[in-house]
Design a protein around this motif. Structure first.
Motif, PDB file in Angstrom:
ATOM      1  N   PRO A 186      16.334  15.019  34.411  1.00 32.18           N
ATOM      2  CA  PRO A 186      17.030  13.925  33.722  1.00 32.18           C
ATOM      3  C   PRO A 186      17.914  14.421  32.583  1.00 32.18           C
ATOM      4  N   GLY A 187      19.112  13.861  32.520  1.00 34.08           N
ATOM      5  CA  GLY A 187      19.970  14.093  31.368  1.00 34.08           C
ATOM      6  C   GLY A 187      20.858  15.309  31.426  1.00 34.08           C
ATOM      7  N   ILE A 188      20.448  16.343  32.186  1.00 33.92           N
ATOM      8  CA  ILE A 188      21.172  17.609  32.164  1.00 33.92           C
ATOM      9  C   ILE A 188      22.670  17.387  32.401  1.00 33.92           C
ATOM     10  N   PRO A 189      23.581  17.974  31.618  1.00 35.24           N
ATOM     11  CA  PRO A 189      23.399  19.058  30.650  1.00 35.24           C
ATOM     12  C   PRO A 189      23.012  18.614  29.236  1.00 35.24           C
ATOM     13  N   TRP A 190      22.828  17.310  29.022  1.00 36.04           N
ATOM     14  CA  TRP A 190      22.507  16.820  27.676  1.00 36.04           C
ATOM     15  C   TRP A 190      21.004  16.824  27.438  1.00 36.04           C
ATOM     16  N   PHE A 191      20.582  17.403  26.319  1.00 37.59           N
ATOM     17  CA  PHE A 191      19.185  17.261  25.893  1.00 37.59           C
ATOM     18  C   PHE A 191      19.116  16.170  24.826  1.00 37.59           C
TER      19      PHE A 191
END
Length: 209
Positions: A170-175
């Motif tokens: 979930p979310g990748i590339p955002w953490f």
């Protein structure tokens, strides 16, 4: 990052020729790729003050490249080079935010490669938990001391072979970390780490909010 009032604390884009590596980082250039890594073994660090802003969430993304035969997790404590990759923490003593792990090869199931690779049974340290991304930049079984620019790390793209689960998170590339009602003004720290000078995962891009 979602709705709400976000403030950018950190930004680097080495594809912009006017930008330079943070102080103390080793500059890399290969083909059209510029990136910022470390000298020698251990970690190189840059800190981003919150400038007095109180926050309860952290969001960001980091793009890097594999250099050499990186070893994924070294299973040390948080203040050491526990990862071959990027460590993002806050405050002192360090509190873990996110870890971006560089695995040795897309085709490897040993502890030197991504714990999310199919067939890998490596244990992720408890202080990391599920708060990590991992990727390798090559499918070579024994990577050479070169910068693998064809497959950037932690961008959610190019997870070949055994590595496919690593891009399917979930979310990748955002953490994103949400601390609920717990607010802080801690500085954010980004470290690029590896145990040897012949291993690195220099970063070419980051933004942290």
């Amino acid at each position: 990052c979602g709705s709400g009032g976000w403030t950018r604390l950190a930004y680097l884009d080495m594809s912009d020729a006017t930008q330079n590596c943070p102080s103390g980082f080793r500059p890399y250039q290969s083909g059209g790729v510029r990136a910022c890594g470390k000298h020698g073994g251990g970690c190189v660090s840059v800190q981003f003050p919150s400038n007095g802003i109180s926050y309860s969430q952290i969001c960001g993304r980091v793009i890097g490249y594999q250099y050499g035969r990186v070893d994924a997790l070294n299973n040390y404590y948080i203040d050491s080079h526990y990862v071959e990759g990027v460590s993002i923490t806050r405050g002192s003593p360090r509190q873990h935010v996110w870890t971006l792990i560089a695995g040795r090869s897309e085709l490897d199931t040993s502890s030197r490669s991504c714990p999310c690779n199919n067939g890998n049974s490596d244990i992720v340290p408890a202080f990391i938990g599920n708060n990590y991304f991992c990727e390798s930049g090559t499918n070579a079984s024994s990577p050479s001391t070169t910068l693998y620019t064809a497959d950037p790390l932690w961008d959610g793209q190019g997870c070949g072979s055994l590595e496919s689960p690593c891009c399917n998170v979930p979310g990748i590339p955002w953490f994103h970390r949400d601390y609920g009602s717990n607010t802080t003004t801690d500085y954010i720290e980004l470290r690029v780490c590896a145990s040897l000078s012949s291993e690195d995962s220099p970063v070419s891009y980051y933004e942290i909010y």
